[in-house]
Motif scaffolding. Structure first.
Motif, PDB file in Angstrom:
ATOM      1  N   PRO A  42       3.215   6.658  -6.909  1.00  0.00           N
ATOM      2  CA  PRO A  42       2.542   7.715  -6.047  1.00  0.00           C
ATOM      3  C   PRO A  42       3.894   8.841  -6.840  1.00  0.00           C
ATOM      4  CG  PRO A  42       2.696   6.495  -5.121  1.00  0.00           C
ATOM      5  CD  PRO A  42       2.726   5.194  -6.091  1.00  0.00           C
ATOM      6  N   GLY A  43       3.899   9.806  -7.298  1.00  0.00           N
ATOM      7  CA  GLY A  43       5.251  10.444  -7.180  1.00  0.00           C
ATOM      8  C   GLY A  43       5.271  10.581  -8.973  1.00  0.00           C
ATOM      9  N   THR A  44       4.728   9.938  -9.717  1.00  0.00           N
ATOM     10  CA  THR A  44       4.448   9.395 -11.198  1.00  0.00           C
ATOM     11  C   THR A  44       3.568  10.132 -11.597  1.00  0.00           C
ATOM     12  OG1 THR A  44       3.931   7.145 -11.581  1.00  0.00           O
ATOM     13  CG2 THR A  44       6.384   8.271 -10.871  1.00  0.00           C
ATOM     14  N   LEU A  82      -4.356   7.411  -1.337  1.00  0.00           N
ATOM     15  CA  LEU A  82      -3.853   6.043  -2.119  1.00  0.00           C
ATOM     16  C   LEU A  82      -4.988   5.477  -2.602  1.00  0.00           C
ATOM     17  CD1 LEU A  82      -0.674   4.603  -0.493  1.00  0.00           C
ATOM     18  CD2 LEU A  82      -1.110   5.418  -2.434  1.00  0.00           C
ATOM     19  N   SER A  83      -5.583   4.752  -3.529  1.00  0.00           N
ATOM     20  CA  SER A  83      -6.268   3.302  -3.387  1.00  0.00           C
ATOM     21  C   SER A  83      -5.993   2.339  -4.001  1.00  0.00           C
ATOM     22  CB  SER A  83      -7.906   3.542  -3.856  1.00  0.00           C
ATOM     23  OG  SER A  83      -8.856   3.287  -3.339  1.00  0.00           O
ATOM     24  N   ALA A  84      -6.703   1.084  -4.312  1.00  0.00           N
ATOM     25  CA  ALA A  84      -6.738   0.309  -5.153  1.00  0.00           C
ATOM     26  C   ALA A  84      -7.821  -0.137  -5.915  1.00  0.00           C
ATOM     27  CB  ALA A  84      -6.132  -1.276  -5.167  1.00  0.00           C
ATOM     28  N   VAL A  85      -8.095  -0.424  -7.253  1.00  0.00           N
ATOM     29  CA  VAL A  85      -9.078  -1.253  -8.233  1.00  0.00           C
ATOM     30  C   VAL A  85      -9.357  -2.334  -7.515  1.00  0.00           C
ATOM     31  CG1 VAL A  85     -10.293  -2.216 -10.267  1.00  0.00           C
ATOM     32  CG2 VAL A  85      -9.159   0.180 -10.389  1.00  0.00           C
ATOM     33  N   LEU A  86     -10.164  -2.658  -7.354  1.00  0.00           N
ATOM     34  CA  LEU A  86     -10.956  -4.026  -6.507  1.00  0.00           C
ATOM     35  C   LEU A  86     -11.256  -4.617  -8.406  1.00  0.00           C
ATOM     36  CD1 LEU A  86     -13.742  -4.067  -4.098  1.00  0.00           C
ATOM     37  CD2 LEU A  86     -11.820  -5.564  -4.213  1.00  0.00           C
ATOM     38  N   GLY A  93      -4.550   5.800   2.564  1.00  0.00           N
ATOM     39  CA  GLY A  93      -3.759   6.322   3.050  1.00  0.00           C
ATOM     40  C   GLY A  93      -3.248   7.226   1.838  1.00  0.00           C
ATOM     41  N   ARG A  94      -2.157   8.429   2.698  1.00  0.00           N
ATOM     42  CA  ARG A  94      -2.031   9.387   1.904  1.00  0.00           C
ATOM     43  C   ARG A  94      -0.056   9.460   0.799  1.00  0.00           C
ATOM     44  NH1 ARG A  94      -4.397  13.630   0.052  1.00  0.00           N
ATOM     45  NH2 ARG A  94      -2.740  15.137  -0.106  1.00  0.00           N
ATOM     46  N   ALA A  95      -0.528   9.767  -0.456  1.00  0.00           N
ATOM     47  CA  ALA A  95       0.847   9.054  -1.188  1.00  0.00           C
ATOM     48  C   ALA A  95       1.504  10.248  -0.988  1.00  0.00           C
ATOM     49  CB  ALA A  95      -0.172   9.083  -3.138  1.00  0.00           C
ATOM     50  N   ASP A  96       1.926  11.253  -0.806  1.00  0.00           N
ATOM     51  CA  ASP A  96       2.778  12.554  -0.564  1.00  0.00           C
ATOM     52  C   ASP A  96       4.003  11.639  -0.031  1.00  0.00           C
ATOM     53  OD1 ASP A  96       4.467  13.951  -0.812  1.00  0.00           O
ATOM     54  OD2 ASP A  96       3.394  15.223   0.776  1.00  0.00           O
ATOM     55  N   GLN A  97       4.867  11.040  -0.417  1.00  0.00           N
ATOM     56  CA  GLN A  97       6.303  10.112   0.229  1.00  0.00           C
ATOM     57  C   GLN A  97       7.036  10.793   0.044  1.00  0.00           C
ATOM     58  OE1 GLN A  97       5.572   5.691  -1.359  1.00  0.00           O
ATOM     59  NE2 GLN A  97       3.088   6.379  -1.074  1.00  0.00           N
ATOM     60  N   THR A 143       6.911  -9.599  -4.153  1.00  0.00           N
ATOM     61  CA  THR A 143       7.470  -9.977  -2.565  1.00  0.00           C
ATOM     62  C   THR A 143       7.391  -8.968  -1.704  1.00  0.00           C
ATOM     63  OG1 THR A 143       9.452  -9.579  -2.102  1.00  0.00           O
ATOM     64  CG2 THR A 143       8.786 -11.910  -2.392  1.00  0.00           C
ATOM     65  N   LEU A 144       7.976  -7.587  -2.599  1.00  0.00           N
ATOM     66  CA  LEU A 144       7.068  -5.990  -1.627  1.00  0.00           C
ATOM     67  C   LEU A 144       5.727  -5.934  -0.681  1.00  0.00           C
ATOM     68  CD1 LEU A 144       9.458  -3.664  -3.699  1.00  0.00           C
ATOM     69  CD2 LEU A 144       9.624  -4.693  -0.960  1.00  0.00           C
ATOM     70  N   PRO A 145       5.474  -5.597   0.202  1.00  0.00           N
ATOM     71  CA  PRO A 145       3.858  -5.406   0.553  1.00  0.00           C
ATOM     72  C   PRO A 145       3.569  -4.416  -1.038  1.00  0.00           C
ATOM     73  CG  PRO A 145       5.199  -4.850   1.801  1.00  0.00           C
ATOM     74  CD  PRO A 145       6.186  -4.774   0.755  1.00  0.00           C
ATOM     75  N   ASN A 146       2.102  -4.410  -1.433  1.00  0.00           N
ATOM     76  CA  ASN A 146       1.027  -4.307  -2.225  1.00  0.00           C
ATOM     77  C   ASN A 146       0.250  -2.472  -1.052  1.00  0.00           C
ATOM     78  OD1 ASN A 146      -0.713  -3.182  -3.923  1.00  0.00           O
ATOM     79  ND2 ASN A 146      -2.250  -4.235  -3.834  1.00  0.00           N
ATOM     80  N   ASP A 147       1.475  -1.855  -1.606  1.00  0.00           N
ATOM     81  CA  ASP A 147       0.783  -0.554  -0.535  1.00  0.00           C
ATOM     82  C   ASP A 147       0.450   0.832  -0.381  1.00  0.00           C
ATOM     83  OD1 ASP A 147       3.387  -0.266   0.087  1.00  0.00           O
ATOM     84  OD2 ASP A 147       3.413  -0.756   2.321  1.00  0.00           O
ATOM     85  N   GLY A 148       0.903   0.942  -1.997  1.00  0.00           N
ATOM     86  CA  GLY A 148       1.368   1.637  -2.791  1.00  0.00           C
ATOM     87  C   GLY A 148       2.560   2.732  -1.945  1.00  0.00           C
ATOM     88  N   LYS A 149       3.481   2.015  -1.382  1.00  0.00           N
ATOM     89  CA  LYS A 149       4.464   2.696  -0.333  1.00  0.00           C
ATOM     90  C   LYS A 149       6.279   3.001  -1.574  1.00  0.00           C
ATOM     91  CE  LYS A 149       3.547   3.443   3.916  1.00  0.00           C
ATOM     92  NZ  LYS A 149       3.704   3.465   5.368  1.00  0.00           N
ATOM     93  N   VAL A 150       6.268   3.795  -1.786  1.00  0.00           N
ATOM     94  CA  VAL A 150       7.907   3.450  -3.096  1.00  0.00           C
ATOM     95  C   VAL A 150       9.115   4.415  -2.133  1.00  0.00           C
ATOM     96  CG1 VAL A 150       8.866   4.925  -4.980  1.00  0.00           C
ATOM     97  CG2 VAL A 150       6.187   4.528  -5.086  1.00  0.00           C
ATOM     98  N   ILE A 151       8.200   4.936  -1.223  1.00  0.00           N
ATOM     99  CA  ILE A 151       8.903   6.170  -0.049  1.00  0.00           C
ATOM    100  C   ILE A 151       8.652   5.261   1.486  1.00  0.00           C
ATOM    101  CG2 ILE A 151      10.351   7.781   0.985  1.00  0.00           C
ATOM    102  CD1 ILE A 151      10.673   8.937  -1.429  1.00  0.00           C
TER     103      ILE A 151
END
Length: 414
Positions: free
Chosen positions: A260-262, A293-297, A315-319, A398-406
């Motif tokens: 997100p953001g890039t 936000l999404s991820a590839v299966l 979820g939304r990517a605008d953080q 160890t950081l959550p894989n939820d797409g959150k940068v912020i």
């Protein structure tokens, strides 16, 4: 092939599909640059002939909705991002923003016929379409695809539920198309009125989350409901099949998942923002950032369709977040992370309340834990955001894989 697949394209080898998409990509970029002034400006330094791989595509700038809004305000109504002559468009729409979208002259411009087929709907079926036909393209996205596929469409639109129940009991449609929630409103009202709406056996829903409990309730009431992910700009990007294991990417789209953001693609399986490139002759969107936000299966669907699968809407990517009155953007955190060198893995900025004040904690995955590294990151955080914050080093993965940068955690901790 019988009735299982819409066409042969759905069961091509992934390598064959990828080769086809990449072979067509330079021509699409060249067309966009030659026929649309907005694209000519946006991709001014791009040689279409060189964009023949995902790696090359990933070097192109993303186009965000905010960019489109600004361009459309400057050059109404379409900002120079639509191809061809205005008089050739079939319709023009206005979505909230306000943002304008054109409809081209193709039979199924938003590629929704394939999703109807995967839902179990067939040519000759009557589709009760309860998405809005007012100003926005929603209703038309499904209407055009259903009709191109050979279905009969009742353009119900939204609201006036009693009339919708009456129409269903008279017309006996076999399929519902619309938002996930509204079908329940119709079924519940029909039960109250004692009306027979049992003809509806299939549902194709979009425009909201289809919760497992709601899907189960529909199944118990005799309706098999599958969902599709669509946007007003792109049409049907991905859809479910009877396997109900993720959303299968639609043919004729190139889908990337970026941080997100890039514009930088993430590792396979990592959550990020959906960025989509289309082959539309009217509205060629190249690296269009959806804000979702999404991820590839991994792997292919048990139904046999071989295209990429998405986990669905996550979820939304605008953080972009305001901290102490200043905006902090995911792109700043990504630049900081890259400047930190190979030692820095994934990074995540947590914004919390401490002593009635906003406070930032930058968490960075690394194996190179040292006081010097922490000090360098702290300095870099101040340089990139203009704000002071703490740094916390954590182990890789160890950081959550939820797409959150912020991650704005102020509401939670307040």
């Amino acid at each position: 092939m019988g009735h299982q697949y819409f066409d042969e394209l759905e069961i091509r080898s992934p390598e064959e599909r990828e080769a086809d998409l990449m072979a067509r990509l330079p021509g699409q970029i060249a067309m966009a640059k030659s026929e649309a002034s907005g694209w000519a400006k946006h991709l001014a330094d791009v040689d279409p002939a060189e964009v023949t791989s995902r790696e090359a595509l990933a070097k192109l700038p993303v186009l965000r909705k905010s960019d489109l809004l600004a361009a459309q305000a400057e050059e109404p109504p379409l900002g120079g991002f639509a191809a061809g002559d205005f008089s050739t468009y079939k319709r023009i729409f206005m979505s909230p923003g306000p943002i304008w979208e054109p409809q081209g002259s193709e039979a199924d411009p938003w590629k929704s016929a394939r999703a109807f087929h995967a839902t179990g709907i067939r040519p000759g079926d009557i589709v009760h379409n309860a998405l809005s036909y007012h100003m926005t393209p929603g209703g038309f996205i499904l209407d055009q695809g259903a009709r191109a596929y050979g279905c009969v469409v009742f353009p119900a639109g939204i609201g006036n539920t009693d009339m919708q129940v009456s129409a269903i009991s008279s017309l006996r449609p076999t399929a519902y198309a619309g938002t996930p929630d509204y079908l329940k409103v119709i079924l519940d009202r029909a039960a109250e009125l004692g009306a027979d709406v049992s003809s509806i056996k299939h549902g194709l829903v979009s425009g909201g989350a289809l919760y497992p409990s709601l899907r189960e309730e529909y199944a118990n009431r005799g309706v098999k409901v599958l969902q599709a992910y669509a946007t007003a700009d792109l049409g049907i990007v991905a859809y479910e099949s009877e396997a109900m294991e993720g959303l299968i990417a639609n043919e004729d789209f190139i889908i990337e998942i970026v941080r997100p953001g890039t514009g930088e693609p993430v590792e396979p399986g990592e959550v990020g923002e959906l960025v989509v490139t289309t082959f539309s002759p009217t509205y060629p969107l190249i690296r269009f950032a959806t804000g979702d936000l999404s991820a590839v299966l991994p792997g292919i669907s048990p139904c046999g369709r071989t295209n990429m699968r998405l986990k669905g809407w996550m979820g939304r990517a605008d953080q972009r977040t305001k901290v102490k009155g200043m905006f902090v953007d995911p792109a700043q955190i990504e630049r900081l992370r890259k400047n930190a060198g190979d030692e820095a893995g994934r990074a995540r900025l947590s914004v919390v309340r401490q002593g009635e004040q906003d406070h930032m904690i930058l968490k960075v995955e690394t194996e190179a834990a040292s006081d010097e590294f922490i000090a360098a990151l702290k300095k870099s955080l101040k340089e990139h955001t203009g704000l002071n914050g703490d740094v916390e080093l954590v182990a890789p993965n160890t950081l959550p894989n939820d797409g959150k940068v912020i991650s704005d955690e102020r509401e939670v901790t307040a």
